[in-house]
Motif scaffolding. Sequence first.
Motif, mmCIF file in Angstrom:
data_model
loop_
_atom_site.group_PDB
_atom_site.id
_atom_site.type_symbol
_atom_site.label_atom_id
_atom_site.label_comp_id
_atom_site.label_asym_id
_atom_site.label_seq_id
_atom_site.Cartn_x
_atom_site.Cartn_y
_atom_site.Cartn_z
ATOM 1 N N MET A 1 0.787 -1.274 -0.022
ATOM 2 C CA MET A 1 0.196 0.112 -0.100
ATOM 3 C C MET A 1 0.995 1.087 0.046
ATOM 4 S SD MET A 1 -2.709 1.091 2.695
ATOM 5 C CE MET A 1 -3.801 2.414 2.648
ATOM 6 N N GLN A 2 0.538 2.179 -0.900
ATOM 7 C CA GLN A 2 1.376 3.447 -0.978
ATOM 8 C C GLN A 2 0.548 4.577 -0.793
ATOM 9 O OE1 GLN A 2 3.243 3.763 -5.116
ATOM 10 N NE2 GLN A 2 4.870 4.730 -4.187
ATOM 11 N N ILE A 3 1.021 5.464 0.194
ATOM 12 C CA ILE A 3 0.409 6.548 0.592
ATOM 13 C C ILE A 3 0.852 7.650 -0.396
ATOM 14 C CG2 ILE A 3 -0.099 8.194 2.453
ATOM 15 C CD1 ILE A 3 0.435 5.852 4.421
ATOM 16 N N SER A 4 -0.105 8.559 -0.810
ATOM 17 C CA SER A 4 0.359 9.467 -1.762
ATOM 18 C C SER A 4 0.922 10.851 -0.927
ATOM 19 C CB SER A 4 -0.748 10.041 -2.551
ATOM 20 O OG SER A 4 -1.627 10.625 -1.929
ATOM 21 N N GLU A 5 1.510 11.657 -1.443
ATOM 22 C CA GLU A 5 2.143 12.896 -0.785
ATOM 23 C C GLU A 5 0.941 13.864 -0.347
ATOM 24 O OE1 GLU A 5 4.790 16.895 -1.761
ATOM 25 O OE2 GLU A 5 4.266 15.163 -3.421
ATOM 26 N N GLU A 6 -0.114 13.817 -1.087
ATOM 27 C CA GLU A 6 -1.551 14.722 -0.695
ATOM 28 C C GLU A 6 -2.096 14.279 0.669
ATOM 29 O OE1 GLU A 6 -5.849 15.858 -2.395
ATOM 30 O OE2 GLU A 6 -4.450 14.745 -3.471
ATOM 31 N N VAL A 7 -1.876 12.810 0.796
ATOM 32 C CA VAL A 7 -2.485 12.293 2.164
ATOM 33 C C VAL A 7 -1.603 12.664 3.027
ATOM 34 C CG1 VAL A 7 -3.085 10.005 3.270
ATOM 35 C CG2 VAL A 7 -3.877 10.466 0.809
ATOM 36 N N VAL A 8 -0.279 12.265 3.028
ATOM 37 C CA VAL A 8 0.545 12.623 4.033
ATOM 38 C C VAL A 8 0.495 14.366 4.467
ATOM 39 C CG1 VAL A 8 3.172 12.721 4.715
ATOM 40 C CG2 VAL A 8 2.120 10.870 3.243
ATOM 41 N N ALA A 9 0.530 15.199 3.510
ATOM 42 C CA ALA A 9 0.301 16.339 3.801
ATOM 43 C C ALA A 9 -0.900 16.766 4.418
ATOM 44 C CB ALA A 9 0.579 17.541 2.497
ATOM 45 N N THR A 10 -1.988 16.296 4.030
ATOM 46 C CA THR A 10 -3.416 16.700 4.764
ATOM 47 C C THR A 10 -3.355 16.060 6.273
ATOM 48 O OG1 THR A 10 -4.289 16.334 2.671
ATOM 49 C CG2 THR A 10 -5.859 16.171 4.571
ATOM 50 N N LEU A 11 -2.812 14.860 6.405
ATOM 51 C CA LEU A 11 -2.557 14.440 7.589
ATOM 52 C C LEU A 11 -1.846 15.147 8.582
ATOM 53 C CD1 LEU A 11 -2.977 10.634 7.255
ATOM 54 C CD2 LEU A 11 -4.767 12.075 8.289
ATOM 55 N N GLY A 12 -0.710 15.542 7.918
ATOM 56 C CA GLY A 12 0.274 16.296 8.858
ATOM 57 C C GLY A 12 -0.219 17.634 9.236
ATOM 58 N N MET A 13 -1.000 18.217 8.420
ATOM 59 C CA MET A 13 -1.435 19.568 8.598
ATOM 60 C C MET A 13 -2.706 19.408 9.662
ATOM 61 S SD MET A 13 -1.318 22.592 7.694
ATOM 62 C CE MET A 13 -1.703 23.834 6.291
ATOM 63 N N GLN A 14 -3.425 18.306 9.615
ATOM 64 C CA GLN A 14 -4.291 18.403 10.520
ATOM 65 C C GLN A 14 -3.700 17.924 12.182
ATOM 66 O OE1 GLN A 14 -7.000 15.302 8.816
ATOM 67 N NE2 GLN A 14 -7.968 16.652 7.617
#
Length: 67
Positions: A1-14
């Motif tokens: 399972m690969q996590i996209s950069e957008e998901v990491v950025a969104t989670l990191g921001m939240q």
Amino acid sequence: MQISEEVVATLGMQIGLTGLILYMSFIVYDLAKESKAGKYGTIVLFGTLGLGVFGFVLKTILTEILV
């Protein structure tokens, strides 16, 4: 399972913003306690912090709706 950069950025921001808001709440509480602000002064300090957080959330919501 690969996590996209957008998901990491969104989670990191939240997670980051939630942590920052909690840390700012601790700072305001400590400031009120150390300065002996009293009940009214503490309410004013937390109200000001709350308005700032509310403004940030409202800006985010309006940006998503209008764009």
